[in-house]
Design a protein around this motif. Structure first.
Motif, PDB file in Angstrom:
ATOM      1  N   LEU A   1      -9.652  -1.076   2.163  1.00 27.57           N
ATOM      2  CA  LEU A   1      -9.949   0.294   3.341  1.00 27.57           C
ATOM      3  C   LEU A   1      -9.973   0.349   4.778  1.00 27.57           C
ATOM      4  O   LEU A   1      -9.897  -1.154   5.299  1.00 27.57           O
ATOM      5  CB  LEU A   1     -12.055  -0.192   2.515  1.00 27.57           C
ATOM      6  N   VAL A   2     -10.336   1.376   5.106  1.00 24.32           N
ATOM      7  CA  VAL A   2     -10.179   1.293   6.603  1.00 24.32           C
ATOM      8  C   VAL A   2     -11.560   0.078   7.682  1.00 24.32           C
ATOM      9  O   VAL A   2     -12.614   0.736   7.195  1.00 24.32           O
ATOM     10  CB  VAL A   2     -10.252   3.125   6.879  1.00 24.32           C
ATOM     11  N   VAL A   3     -11.132  -0.252   8.090  1.00 27.06           N
ATOM     12  CA  VAL A   3     -11.886  -1.237   8.824  1.00 27.06           C
ATOM     13  C   VAL A   3     -12.152   0.068  10.326  1.00 27.06           C
ATOM     14  O   VAL A   3     -12.920  -0.516  11.025  1.00 27.06           O
ATOM     15  CB  VAL A   3     -11.387  -2.819   9.021  1.00 27.06           C
ATOM     16  N   GLN A   4     -11.068   0.323  10.666  1.00 28.28           N
ATOM     17  CA  GLN A   4     -11.104   0.745  12.027  1.00 28.28           C
ATOM     18  C   GLN A   4     -10.371   2.260  12.118  1.00 28.28           C
ATOM     19  O   GLN A   4      -9.001   1.785  11.869  1.00 28.28           O
ATOM     20  CB  GLN A   4     -10.764  -0.125  13.029  1.00 28.28           C
ATOM     21  N   ALA A   5     -10.706   2.808  12.936  1.00 30.45           N
ATOM     22  CA  ALA A   5      -9.854   4.527  12.646  1.00 30.45           C
ATOM     23  C   ALA A   5     -10.244   5.003  14.228  1.00 30.45           C
ATOM     24  O   ALA A   5     -11.094   4.310  14.571  1.00 30.45           O
ATOM     25  CB  ALA A   5     -11.120   5.093  11.160  1.00 30.45           C
ATOM     26  N   ALA A   6      -9.547   5.614  14.311  1.00 23.29           N
ATOM     27  CA  ALA A   6      -8.924   6.444  15.884  1.00 23.29           C
ATOM     28  C   ALA A   6      -8.845   8.093  15.721  1.00 23.29           C
ATOM     29  O   ALA A   6      -7.520   7.781  14.762  1.00 23.29           O
ATOM     30  CB  ALA A   6      -9.177   5.657  17.199  1.00 23.29           C
ATOM     31  N   ALA A   7      -9.506   9.132  16.013  1.00 22.05           N
ATOM     32  CA  ALA A   7      -8.974  10.134  15.877  1.00 22.05           C
ATOM     33  C   ALA A   7      -8.688  10.725  16.861  1.00 22.05           C
ATOM     34  O   ALA A   7      -9.599  10.255  18.720  1.00 22.05           O
ATOM     35  CB  ALA A   7     -10.429  11.077  15.579  1.00 22.05           C
TER      36      ALA A   7
ATOM     37  N   GLY B   1       1.999   1.347   8.985  1.00 27.13           N
ATOM     38  CA  GLY B   1       3.326   0.345  10.289  1.00 27.13           C
ATOM     39  C   GLY B   1       2.186  -1.238   8.802  1.00 27.13           C
ATOM     40  O   GLY B   1       1.743  -0.814   8.320  1.00 27.13           O
ATOM     41  N   HIS B   2       2.407  -2.063   9.754  1.00 29.52           N
ATOM     42  CA  HIS B   2       1.792  -3.321   9.341  1.00 29.52           C
ATOM     43  C   HIS B   2       0.210  -3.204   9.094  1.00 29.52           C
ATOM     44  O   HIS B   2      -1.029  -3.321   9.865  1.00 29.52           O
ATOM     45  CB  HIS B   2       2.446  -4.437  10.088  1.00 29.52           C
ATOM     46  N   ASP B   3      -0.682  -2.922   8.011  1.00 25.77           N
ATOM     47  CA  ASP B   3      -1.340  -2.812   7.301  1.00 25.77           C
ATOM     48  C   ASP B   3      -2.340  -1.737   8.894  1.00 25.77           C
ATOM     49  O   ASP B   3      -3.429  -1.961   9.168  1.00 25.77           O
ATOM     50  CB  ASP B   3      -3.055  -4.454   7.875  1.00 25.77           C
ATOM     51  N   MET B   4      -1.764  -1.195   9.004  1.00 26.86           N
ATOM     52  CA  MET B   4      -2.607   0.436   9.838  1.00 26.86           C
ATOM     53  C   MET B   4      -1.514   1.656   9.043  1.00 26.86           C
ATOM     54  O   MET B   4      -0.061   1.670   8.889  1.00 26.86           O
ATOM     55  CB  MET B   4      -2.349   0.037  10.955  1.00 26.86           C
ATOM     56  N   MET B   5      -1.639   2.916   9.375  1.00 27.10           N
ATOM     57  CA  MET B   5      -1.515   4.024   9.463  1.00 27.10           C
ATOM     58  C   MET B   5      -1.594   5.420   9.827  1.00 27.10           C
ATOM     59  O   MET B   5      -2.995   5.121  11.192  1.00 27.10           O
ATOM     60  CB  MET B   5      -0.844   4.348   7.933  1.00 27.10           C
ATOM     61  N   VAL B   6      -0.888   6.105  10.522  1.00 24.90           N
ATOM     62  CA  VAL B   6      -0.963   7.307  11.475  1.00 24.90           C
ATOM     63  C   VAL B   6      -0.723   8.170  10.767  1.00 24.90           C
ATOM     64  O   VAL B   6       0.234   8.718  10.566  1.00 24.90           O
ATOM     65  CB  VAL B   6      -0.767   7.557  12.993  1.00 24.90           C
ATOM     66  N   ILE B   7      -1.618   9.041  10.525  1.00 24.31           N
ATOM     67  CA  ILE B   7      -1.912  10.501   9.526  1.00 24.31           C
ATOM     68  C   ILE B   7      -1.754  11.737  10.469  1.00 24.31           C
ATOM     69  O   ILE B   7      -2.561  11.841  11.341  1.00 24.31           O
ATOM     70  CB  ILE B   7      -3.114  11.104   9.088  1.00 24.31           C
ATOM     71  N   SER B   8      -0.625  12.159  11.045  1.00 28.26           N
ATOM     72  CA  SER B   8      -1.069  13.681  12.064  1.00 28.26           C
ATOM     73  C   SER B   8      -1.300  14.644  11.316  1.00 28.26           C
ATOM     74  O   SER B   8      -0.332  14.494  10.129  1.00 28.26           O
ATOM     75  CB  SER B   8       0.503  13.684  12.507  1.00 28.26           C
ATOM     76  N   TYR B   9      -2.247  15.458  11.364  1.00 29.43           N
ATOM     77  CA  TYR B   9      -2.261  16.710  10.810  1.00 29.43           C
ATOM     78  C   TYR B   9      -3.050  17.942  11.423  1.00 29.43           C
ATOM     79  O   TYR B   9      -2.927  18.239  12.439  1.00 29.43           O
ATOM     80  CB  TYR B   9      -3.721  16.340   9.721  1.00 29.43           C
ATOM     81  N   LEU B  10      -2.836  18.951  10.840  1.00 28.96           N
ATOM     82  CA  LEU B  10      -3.546  20.222  11.535  1.00 28.96           C
ATOM     83  C   LEU B  10      -4.884  20.618  11.010  1.00 28.96           C
ATOM     84  O   LEU B  10      -4.384  20.526  10.079  1.00 28.96           O
ATOM     85  CB  LEU B  10      -2.157  21.764  11.326  1.00 28.96           C
ATOM     86  N   ASN B  11      -5.530  21.515  11.735  1.00 28.10           N
ATOM     87  CA  ASN B  11      -7.302  21.642  11.283  1.00 28.10           C
ATOM     88  C   ASN B  11      -7.554  22.572  11.123  1.00 28.10           C
ATOM     89  O   ASN B  11      -6.159  23.594  11.144  1.00 28.10           O
ATOM     90  CB  ASN B  11      -8.116  21.204  12.545  1.00 28.10           C
TER      91      ASN B  11
ATOM     92  N   MET C   1       0.738  -1.033  -0.085  1.00 33.62           N
ATOM     93  CA  MET C   1       0.050  -0.411  -0.254  1.00 33.62           C
ATOM     94  C   MET C   1       0.720   1.446  -0.041  1.00 33.62           C
ATOM     95  O   MET C   1       1.782   0.998   0.463  1.00 33.62           O
ATOM     96  CB  MET C   1      -0.450   0.020   1.391  1.00 33.62           C
ATOM     97  N   ASP C   2       0.325   2.294  -0.636  1.00 32.96           N
ATOM     98  CA  ASP C   2       1.350   3.350  -0.534  1.00 32.96           C
ATOM     99  C   ASP C   2       0.467   4.581  -0.151  1.00 32.96           C
ATOM    100  O   ASP C   2      -0.571   4.998   0.397  1.00 32.96           O
ATOM    101  CB  ASP C   2       1.190   4.205  -2.208  1.00 32.96           C
ATOM    102  N   PHE C   3       1.287   4.863   1.310  1.00 35.10           N
ATOM    103  CA  PHE C   3       0.803   5.059   2.580  1.00 35.10           C
ATOM    104  C   PHE C   3       1.007   6.910   2.019  1.00 35.10           C
ATOM    105  O   PHE C   3       0.126   7.296   2.768  1.00 35.10           O
ATOM    106  CB  PHE C   3       1.257   4.773   3.963  1.00 35.10           C
ATOM    107  N   GLN C   4       1.556   6.788   1.601  1.00 40.37           N
ATOM    108  CA  GLN C   4       1.763   8.520   1.284  1.00 40.37           C
ATOM    109  C   GLN C   4       0.943   9.006  -0.034  1.00 40.37           C
ATOM    110  O   GLN C   4       0.228  10.257   0.444  1.00 40.37           O
ATOM    111  CB  GLN C   4       3.130   8.638   1.056  1.00 40.37           C
ATOM    112  N   ALA C   5       0.169   8.379  -1.055  1.00 41.56           N
ATOM    113  CA  ALA C   5      -0.914   8.626  -1.397  1.00 41.56           C
ATOM    114  C   ALA C   5      -2.123   8.302  -1.128  1.00 41.56           C
ATOM    115  O   ALA C   5      -2.894   9.796  -1.096  1.00 41.56           O
ATOM    116  CB  ALA C   5      -0.819   7.032  -3.031  1.00 41.56           C
TER     117      ALA C   5
ATOM    118  N   THR D   1      -5.187   6.734  13.880  1.00 38.22           N
ATOM    119  CA  THR D   1      -4.927   5.900  13.059  1.00 38.22           C
ATOM    120  C   THR D   1      -5.746   5.179  12.375  1.00 38.22           C
ATOM    121  O   THR D   1      -6.502   5.010  12.466  1.00 38.22           O
ATOM    122  CB  THR D   1      -4.632   5.016  14.507  1.00 38.22           C
ATOM    123  N   LEU D   2      -5.511   4.403  11.279  1.00 41.66           N
ATOM    124  CA  LEU D   2      -6.808   3.586  10.587  1.00 41.66           C
ATOM    125  C   LEU D   2      -5.710   2.609   9.972  1.00 41.66           C
ATOM    126  O   LEU D   2      -4.147   2.160  10.238  1.00 41.66           O
ATOM    127  CB  LEU D   2      -6.591   4.510   9.145  1.00 41.66           C
ATOM    128  N   TYR D   3      -6.629   1.590  10.785  1.00 49.22           N
ATOM    129  CA  TYR D   3      -6.061   0.093  10.415  1.00 49.22           C
ATOM    130  C   TYR D   3      -7.374  -0.497   8.629  1.00 49.22           C
ATOM    131  O   TYR D   3      -8.145  -0.321   9.094  1.00 49.22           O
ATOM    132  CB  TYR D   3      -6.901  -0.993  11.567  1.00 49.22           C
TER     133      TYR D   3
END
Length: 116
Positions: free
Chosen positions: A103-109, A76-86, A1-5, A95-97
């Motif tokens: 497709l994202v099956v679980q996410a936490a903000a 990460g393995h089948d997951m990523m974290v995106i940090s961002y400014l609003n 998976m291309d996490f940057q994309a 955090t996206l799994y």
């Protein structure tokens, strides 16, 4: 998976305010965890794409100037974290799994506490 994309597409989706575009990254049975959701829905976990659509529609309506700027991407393995400014300059992270279909099956903000 291309996490940057993925992170670029995620940011573009949010900044478009197009719910279909935003939700295209999420599975039908998504579990979304958010302290902010608890304040408006009574639960810190939103279950399913339809419920998530409803929650995010209200959030976008309440914040028509919402803009996210990705600051960093952690892979990460089948997951990523995106940090961002609003749009208020508040740092947050998602955090996206991912499922086997990408497709994202679980996410936490998580949101940094605002000053004051």
């Amino acid at each position: 998976m291309d996490f940057q994309a993925f992170a670029k597409a995620w940011q573009a989706g949010w900044n478009s305010h197009d719910l279909d575009r935003i939700l295209s990254h999420y599975s039908e049975d998504i579990l979304f965890h958010s302290r902010k959701a608890q304040a408006s829905t009574g639960s810190g976990v939103i279950r399913g794409k339809a419920a998530l659509r409803s929650y995010w529609a209200q959030a976008l309506e309440a914040q028509p100037d919402l803009i996210f700027t990705v600051e960093d991407v952690f892979e990460g393995h089948d997951m990523m974290v995106i940090s961002y400014l609003n749009h208020h300059g508040v740092l947050a992270a998602e955090t996206l799994y991912f499922g086997a279909d990408g497709l994202v099956v679980q996410a936490a903000a998580c949101h940094r506490a605002e000053d004051g």
